[in-house]
Scaffold this motif. Structure first.
Motif, PDB file in Angstrom:
ATOM      1  N   LEU A  42       1.205  -1.240   0.401  1.00 33.92           N
ATOM      2  CA  LEU A  42      -0.477   0.266  -0.319  1.00 33.92           C
ATOM      3  C   LEU A  42       1.362   1.375  -0.508  1.00 33.92           C
ATOM      4  CD1 LEU A  42      -2.982   0.740   0.204  1.00 33.92           C
ATOM      5  CD2 LEU A  42      -2.839   0.989   2.935  1.00 33.92           C
ATOM      6  N   GLY A  43       1.805   1.046   0.761  1.00 32.87           N
ATOM      7  CA  GLY A  43       3.225   2.343   0.668  1.00 32.87           C
ATOM      8  C   GLY A  43       3.306   2.571  -0.266  1.00 32.87           C
ATOM      9  N   ALA A  44       3.982   1.510  -1.226  1.00 30.56           N
ATOM     10  CA  ALA A  44       4.422   1.661  -2.468  1.00 30.56           C
ATOM     11  C   ALA A  44       3.856   2.423  -3.822  1.00 30.56           C
ATOM     12  CB  ALA A  44       4.835   0.615  -2.920  1.00 30.56           C
ATOM     13  N   GLY A  45       2.725   2.016  -3.374  1.00 31.73           N
ATOM     14  CA  GLY A  45       1.585   2.313  -4.141  1.00 31.73           C
ATOM     15  C   GLY A  45       1.363   3.692  -4.389  1.00 31.73           C
ATOM     16  N   ALA A  46       1.217   4.214  -2.643  1.00 30.55           N
ATOM     17  CA  ALA A  46       0.723   5.398  -2.656  1.00 30.55           C
ATOM     18  C   ALA A  46       2.307   6.237  -3.191  1.00 30.55           C
ATOM     19  CB  ALA A  46       0.344   5.627  -0.994  1.00 30.55           C
ATOM     20  N   ALA A  47       3.603   5.546  -2.856  1.00 26.66           N
ATOM     21  CA  ALA A  47       4.732   7.163  -3.319  1.00 26.66           C
ATOM     22  C   ALA A  47       4.347   6.449  -4.408  1.00 26.66           C
ATOM     23  CB  ALA A  47       6.127   5.432  -2.650  1.00 26.66           C
ATOM     24  N   LEU A  48       4.389   5.348  -5.372  1.00 24.87           N
ATOM     25  CA  LEU A  48       4.152   5.397  -6.667  1.00 24.87           C
ATOM     26  C   LEU A  48       3.249   6.789  -7.532  1.00 24.87           C
ATOM     27  CD1 LEU A  48       5.462   4.632  -9.390  1.00 24.87           C
ATOM     28  CD2 LEU A  48       3.571   2.531  -9.348  1.00 24.87           C
ATOM     29  N   LEU A  49       1.670   6.672  -6.476  1.00 24.92           N
ATOM     30  CA  LEU A  49       0.716   7.576  -6.882  1.00 24.92           C
ATOM     31  C   LEU A  49       1.318   9.159  -6.559  1.00 24.92           C
ATOM     32  CD1 LEU A  49      -1.844   7.801  -7.981  1.00 24.92           C
ATOM     33  CD2 LEU A  49      -2.812   7.490  -5.799  1.00 24.92           C
ATOM     34  N   HIS A  50       2.341   9.184  -5.371  1.00 23.55           N
ATOM     35  CA  HIS A  50       2.573  10.430  -5.344  1.00 23.55           C
ATOM     36  C   HIS A  50       3.532  11.316  -6.556  1.00 23.55           C
ATOM     37  CE1 HIS A  50       5.183  13.182  -3.023  1.00 23.55           C
ATOM     38  NE2 HIS A  50       4.318  14.477  -2.964  1.00 23.55           N
ATOM     39  N   ARG A  51       4.134  10.407  -6.416  1.00 21.54           N
ATOM     40  CA  ARG A  51       5.132  10.568  -8.168  1.00 21.54           C
ATOM     41  C   ARG A  51       4.626  11.121  -8.622  1.00 21.54           C
ATOM     42  NH1 ARG A  51      10.906   6.588  -9.157  1.00 21.54           N
ATOM     43  NH2 ARG A  51      11.456   7.788  -7.374  1.00 21.54           N
ATOM     44  N   CYS A  52       3.567  10.701  -9.445  1.00 18.35           N
ATOM     45  CA  CYS A  52       2.432  10.703 -10.585  1.00 18.35           C
ATOM     46  C   CYS A  52       1.741  11.737 -10.693  1.00 18.35           C
ATOM     47  CB  CYS A  52       1.078   9.695 -11.004  1.00 18.35           C
ATOM     48  SG  CYS A  52       2.362   8.070 -11.324  1.00 18.35           S
ATOM     49  N   LEU A  53       1.830  12.229  -9.445  1.00 17.91           N
ATOM     50  CA  LEU A  53       1.400  13.727  -8.951  1.00 17.91           C
ATOM     51  C   LEU A  53       2.785  15.212 -10.052  1.00 17.91           C
ATOM     52  CD1 LEU A  53       0.251  13.958  -5.767  1.00 17.91           C
ATOM     53  CD2 LEU A  53      -0.730  14.219  -7.730  1.00 17.91           C
ATOM     54  N   GLY A  54       3.636  14.565  -9.708  1.00 19.79           N
ATOM     55  CA  GLY A  54       5.041  15.278 -10.437  1.00 19.79           C
ATOM     56  C   GLY A  54       4.789  15.328 -11.399  1.00 19.79           C
ATOM     57  N   ALA A  55       3.805  14.895 -12.501  1.00 24.56           N
ATOM     58  CA  ALA A  55       3.052  14.491 -13.834  1.00 24.56           C
ATOM     59  C   ALA A  55       3.203  16.298 -14.433  1.00 24.56           C
ATOM     60  CB  ALA A  55       2.782  13.203 -14.066  1.00 24.56           C
ATOM     61  N   TYR A  56       1.814  16.644 -13.725  1.00 24.34           N
ATOM     62  CA  TYR A  56       1.602  18.092 -13.720  1.00 24.34           C
ATOM     63  C   TYR A  56       2.433  19.171 -13.704  1.00 24.34           C
ATOM     64  CZ  TYR A  56      -3.382  15.963 -13.242  1.00 24.34           C
ATOM     65  OH  TYR A  56      -4.117  14.326 -13.445  1.00 24.34           O
ATOM     66  N   TRP A  57       3.474  19.441 -12.580  1.00 20.44           N
ATOM     67  CA  TRP A  57       4.525  19.850 -12.599  1.00 20.44           C
ATOM     68  C   TRP A  57       5.218  20.261 -14.022  1.00 20.44           C
ATOM     69  CZ3 TRP A  57       4.700  24.293  -9.536  1.00 20.44           C
ATOM     70  CH2 TRP A  57       6.185  25.097  -9.795  1.00 20.44           C
TER      71      TRP A  57
END
Lengths: 109, 748
Positions: B58-73
Motif C-alpha cells: 500500500l505504501g509503495a502504491g501511494a508513493a508511486l501515485l505521489h510520484r505521478c502527481l509530479g507529472a502535472y508540474w
C-alpha cells in the motif's frame, strides 16, 4: 540553460546519468529529487546537448509486455560539464552503486 | 493489462495512468504523445517490477501515485516552454504560412466569428439599453399608481385630483406622491417648430423620483402656483439639450418657444428619465386639475417609505379609494356594483409585451454567438490542428472584428433606439455589450483549444453543415426582425397611419381667432389659391387630444349597463375626416352647426373602430347614445353615435392610439383654433398667404414631414437588419462551399 552555473539539482541528475542510471524513475530514485524536477532537468539537458535520449529496444519491451521506455545518456559534453561543475563545487556526491538495468537500489515506489 | 499482473497491481497501474492522463491535457498536442509515452512506460515498468517481487505494498502504491502527481508540474513546464518567445515566434511564422495556404478557410472562420460576436453584442447592447430605466435614487421604492375597474374591463387609468390629494395625505406607506400627464408641445419658433413629447407634472415630481438637475434646478412648489422666479418654467431632457441646443452651457435662463409661447429653461435633467411616458423630452408644470372625482385627470408616481411594501401601499390606497367612492357615488357615474380599485406597480416593471420582446432579443444574441462559435470551430479546428497560436490569432481577430462591428452598430443605432423600445437608453449599454463579446471570444477560444485535442482528422462535413444551418437560422431571425421593422414603417407612412399625411399642413391660429366675416378662417383659407380643403380642429392628429375622458353609454354597450368608460376626445368640424383622408367605415360624419347658432353643438358623436369593437363588439354602434364628461360640471347631453371612423395608428412599434371619440367643435372651449389644410402649397407659401388675409404671422407645420420623421428610424432599422441578414446568409453559404484542406500531420 547556459553551460556555466549548473544548479545543484542538475548536477545531481548529471551525476546519476554518469553513474549509469538511465531511466527517469531510476534517476528519481538515485537523486531523491521529485518527478516534477527530474524530467524537466532531463529535457533541459537534452536540449543543451549535455544528454541525449532514446527509446529502448522494442523487443525488450514486447518480451516484458509493456511499452518501451525512454532512456537518457550523458554525452561527452555533459561529462565535461559535470567534471567542471564538480571541481567548482568541491563536493563529492555520495556514490550509489547502479544495479542491473531496470532494478532500482534501494527499492522505491 | 498484463495477464501476469495481480488485481491490486492492475488497480494501482490504472490509477497512476489516469493521473498521468489528466496531466497530459496540459501538454501541447505536438509533444503529448512522447510525453505520455515516457511517463506511462515508466509506470508500467515500475508496477510490473514491484509486483513481480511482491513489493507493491500500500505504501509503495501511494508513493508511486505521489510520484505521478509530479507529472502535472512536468506538463506545466512543457507548456510554459511552448509559450516562450522563441517558440511563439516559430509558431507565428508557421501560422502565417498556414494563413497563406488556406486564406478562404481562415477568413471564413474569422469573419463568421466576428459577425456572430458583433451581432450578439449589438443585440445584447440594445437589450440592455431597454432595461435602463429611470435613473432615480432609491428607484426600487418608486411606484406607479393606477385606477382599474377589472369587472368593466377597464385597465390602467389615471387618478382624479381628489384622489391625488387624499392619497398624498392619508397613506402611511407613501412618502411622496406626484401627478403626471403626458402631452405634446411644438418646440421652436414658426416653421422650425416640431412636436416634442412633454410631461405635465406636479411640483413634487422630481423630488418623488429622487432626480436632481444636472444643470439649474427642477420644478418647485412655487412654480406650480405661478409665484416662482421664472414665469412659464420648463425642464429639459439632457439629450434634447445636446441635440437641439448644442449642449449650450448657458441654457439655464434661456427662453424657448413652446406652442408659440415663451418659456424659460430652469434646468436640465438626466436623459434616463422616461416619465410620464417613454420619449418624454421636457417637463412643464401640470397646472390645476379638474375637480370632478370621476375625471381621471392624471397618472401618479409615488415613493414608498423605507420598509413599506407594494402590498401595504395598495391596501391603504384601496381603503381610501373605497371610502371616496362611497362618499361620491355620483362622481363615479353610477358604477352599479362595479368598483374601482387601485393598483401599485414598481416603476421599473415592464409590460408582458416588452418583456417577451427583450427575452427574444437576449435569446437571439445567445443563439447568434453559439452559431458563430460553432461555425468557426467547425472550419478552423479541424483544419488547424496542432496550431494553437493560429487558433488564438483567429479568435483574437474575430473578436476584434466583432467588437468593431458592435461599436459601429450601437453607435449608429443609439439615436433610433428610443423610438423602438419603450424606456430604452443606449448610454451605458456599450460596456456590457463589449464584455459579452469578450466572453464570447473566450468561449470560442476554449472551444477551439478543446477541438485541437486528439489526433488530426479531416474536416467534418457534418460539422460544417450544422454550423451553416445555424448561420442560416440567424439570418432568418435577422430577416424576421427586418420584416417587423418594415411593417412598423409601412404602418406609419402613407395611409398606414390611418390618414393621408402627405400634403396636409396644420396652422395654429391662437385663441379667439374668429377670422374674417363670411364663414371665419376655414372658409377664408379654403378660398386661397392652391388650397383644396380646410378643417378646423382642436389639434392635429397624433399630436394632441383630450385624454382619459370618461363617458357612459345608454346600456347598449356589451361591457355593462351604465358602466363608466374612458377614451381620448378629438373635436373637429364635419370636414375633418374628409380633409384628413380618414375613412368613415360606417354611418356618416356629424352635421354642421345650425345656421345662425354656430356654438350650439349638434347632439352627435363619431367613434373610432377600436372603441366600437371594444364596447359594441359584433354590432354597429350607430344609433346608440352616450354622454361624455368633459370637465367639472361639463357633461354633455346624450349624444347619438352617427358614424365610425378608421383607427389612427401610433408611431412606435406596438404603440396604439387610445380609443377616440370625435365631438363637434362646438364643445371646444379652449378658444384655440387649429386649421388642417389639404394643399399643394409649402408651409412657407401657405403661411404667407394666410398672413395676407389678416391672420398676422403664422407658421404652418407639415404634418407629413412630422409623420415621416417618426417613420425614419423604422426604415433605418429595416435596412440595417436586412444587410446583416444578407451577410450572415452569405457566410452560411460560404461555409458550405469552402472546403478546408486536410489537416497537417506534423506537430509544432
Amino acid at each position: 540553460m547556459t553551460r556555466r552555473g549548473l544548479g545543484s539539482s542538475t548536477i545531481l541528475v548529471l551525476q546519476a546519468l554518469a553513474r549509469g542510471f538511465r531511466y527517469g524513475f531510476d534517476v528519481m530514485d538515485a537523486t531523491e529529487l521529485p518527478s516534477g524536477t527530474v524530467y524537466p532537468i532531463l529535457s533541459k539537458l537534452e536540449a543543451t546537448g549535455l544528454a541525449r535520449s532514446s527509446w529502448e529496444d522494442a523487443r525488450i519491451a514486447r518480451r516484458e509486455k509493456r511499452p518501451p521506455r525512454r532512456y537518457y545518456e550523458i554525452t561527452a559534453t555533459g561529462a565535461v560539464e559535470l567534471r567542471e561543475a564538480m571541481q567548482r563545487l568541491g563536493v563529492l556526491a555520495p556514490r550509489r552503486r547502479p544495479g542491473p538495468a531496470g532494478r532500482p537500489s534501494p527499492a522505491r515506489g | 493489462m498484463s495477464d501476469r499482473m495481480r488485481p491490486g497491481a492492475r488497480r494501482v497501474l490504472r490509477l497512476c495512468l489516469l493521473t498521468v492522463q489528466g496531466a497530459s491535457h496540459l501538454v501541447p498536442s505536438g509533444d503529448r504523445d512522447d510525453w505520455r509515452g515516457t511517463w506511462e512506460a515508466e509506470l508500467w515498468h515500475r508496477v510490473l517490477l514491484l509486483d513481480r517481487h511482491g513489493r507493491l505494498t500500500l505504501g509503495a502504491g501511494a508513493a508511486l501515485l505521489h510520484r505521478c502527481l509530479g507529472a502535472y508540474w512536468h506538463a506545466a513546464w512543457v507548456l510554459s516552454r511552448s509559450l516562450a518567445p522563441r517558440a511563439l515566434l516559430a509558431g507565428t511564422v508557421l501560422a502565417a504560412r498556414e494563413l497563406g495556404a488556406a486564406p478562404a478557410a481562415t477568413g471564413a472562420a474569422v469573419l463568421s466569428l466576428g459577425l456572430a460576436l458583433g451581432l450578439g453584442g449589438t443585440v445584447l447592447g440594445v437589450t440592455r439599453a431597454a432595461w435602463n430605466g429611470v435613473a432615480a435614487t432609491g428607484q426600487e421604492r418608486v411606484v406607479r399608481i393606477w385606477n382599474r375597474a377589472p369587472a368593466a374591463r377597464i385597465g390602467r387609468t389615471g387618478l382624479s385630483s381628489l384622489e391625488l390629494r387624499t392619497f398624498r395625505a392619508g397613506t402611511p406607506s407613501i412618502e411622496a406622491l406626484a401627478a403626471q400627464r403626458p402631452s405634446v408641445v411644438m418646440l421652436g419658433p414658426g416653421a422650425d417648430a416640431s412636436p416634442v413629447d412633454a410631461g405635465l407634472v406636479s411640483p413634487e415630481f422630481f423630488e418623488t423620483l429622487g432626480i436632481t438637475a444636472e444643470l439649474g434646478r427642477t420644478l418647485s412648489v412655487a412654480d406650480a402656483g405661478g409665484q416662482g422666479p421664472d414665469a412659464a418654467p420648463v425642464v429639459l431632457d439632457a439629450e434634447l439639450w445636446r441635440e437641439r441646443f448644442g449642449g449650450d452651457p448657458r441654457i439655464v435662463g434661456r427662453t424657448v418657444t413652446l406652442d408659440g409661447a415663451p418659456h424659460r429653461v430652469i434646468g436640465v435633467v438626466s436623459p434616463k428619465l422616461r416619465l410620464p411616458r417613454p420619449g418624454t423630452r421636457l417637463w412643464l408644470p401640470l397646472g390645476p386639475l379638474p375637480e370632478s372625482p370621476g375625471s381621471h385627470a392624471a397618472g401618479a408616481v409615488a415613493r414608498l417609505r423605507p420598509g413599506a411594501t407594494l402590498e401595504s401601499a395598495e391596501r391603504e390606497l384601496n381603503r381610501l379609494s373605497h371610502r371616496l367612492q362611497a362618499e361620491f357615488p355620483g362622481g363615479y357615474l353610477g358604477q352599479s356594483g362595479v368598483a374601482w380599485s387601485v393598483s401599485v406597480e414598481p416603476l421599473a416593471s415592464r409590460g408582458p409585451r416588452v418583456s417577451r420582446l427583450l427575452a427574444l432579443l437576449a435569446a437571439g444574441a445567445t443563439l447568434t454567438v453559439v452559431a458563430g462559435v460553432a461555425a468557426t470551430s467547425s472550419v478552423s479546428a479541424a483544419r488547424l490542428r496542432a496550431r494553437r497560436l493560429h487558433v488564438v490569432a483567429t479568435v483574437a481577430a474575430g473578436t476584434a472584428i466583432g467588437a468593431a462591428l458592435a461599436a459601429g452598430t450601437l453607435g449608429a443605432l443609439g439615436p433610433w433606439v428610443d423610438g423602438w423600445l419603450p424606456g430604452a437608453r443606449m448610454a451605458g449599454a456599450g460596456g456590457e455589450a463589449f464584455a459579452f463579446i469578450g466572453a464570447g471570444g473566450g468561449v470560442a477560444l476554449l472551444a477551439h483549444l478543446i477541438g485541437l485535442r486528439g489526433p488530426a482528422r479531416p474536416a467534418s462535413d457534418g460539422g460544417r453543415s450544422g454550423a451553416s444551418l445555424a448561420l442560416l437560422v440567424c439570418a432568418a431571425m435577422l430577416a424576421l426582425g427586418a420584416g417587423l421593422c418594415a411593417q412598423g414603417y409601412r404602418g406609419i407612412r402613407g395611409d398606414g397611419s390611418g390618414f393621408r399625411a402627405e400634403g396636409l399642413l396644420a396652422v395654429a391660429l391662437g385663441p379667439g381667432a374668429q377670422g374674417p366675416a363670411g364663414g371665419g378662417w376655414p372658409s377664408a383659407v379654403a378660398r386661397l389659391a392652391g388650397v383644396e380643403t380646410v378643417s378646423r380642429t382642436l389639434a392635429p392628429p397624433l399630436v394632441g387630444s383630450l385624454s382619459g375622458v370618461t363617458f357612459v353609454t345608454d346600456g347598449s354597450s356589451k361591457v355593462g349597463d351604465r358602466t363608466p368608460m374612458t377614451a381620448d376626445v378629438q373635436m373637429a368640424d364635419p370636414n375633418y375626416f374628409a380633409v384628413l383622408g380618414q375613412p368613415i367605415t360606417a354611418g356618416r360624419t356629424f352635421r354642421s352647426p345650425t345656421a345662425g347658432r354656430p356654438t350650439e353643438a349638434p347632439g352627435e358623436v363619431v367613434v373610432d373602430a377600436s372603441l366600437a369593437a371594444r364596447f359594441w363588439p359584433g354590432t354597429s354602434p350607430v344609433g346608440h347614445r352616450l354622454r361624455v364628461v368633459l370637465d367639472v360640471g361639463r357633461v354633455t347631453d346624450w349624444l347619438t353615435v352617427v358614424g365610425v371612423a378608421g383607427d389612427l395608428h401610433g408611431t412606435a412599434p406596438g404603440e396604439t392610439q387610445a380609443p377616440l371619440l370625435y365631438l363637434p367643435l362646438a364643445f371646444d372651449t379652449t378658444a384655440a383654433t387649429t386649421l388642417l389644410v389639404r394643399t399643394r402649397l409649402t408651409p412657407a407659401e401657405l403661411g404667407a398667404a394666410i398672413g395676407r388675409i389678416g391672420a398676422g404671422s403664422v407658421e404652418p407645420v407639415d404634418v407629413g414631414a412630422v409623420v415621416a420623421a417618426r417613420a425614419a428610424p423604422h426604415l433605418a432599422a429595416t435596412l440595417i437588419l436586412l444587410a446583416l441578414a444578407g451577410i450572415v446568409a452569405l457566410m452560411a453559404v460560404a461555409l458550405r462551399l469552402v472546403r478546408p484542406p486536410q489537416p497537417l500531420t506534423t506537430s509544432a
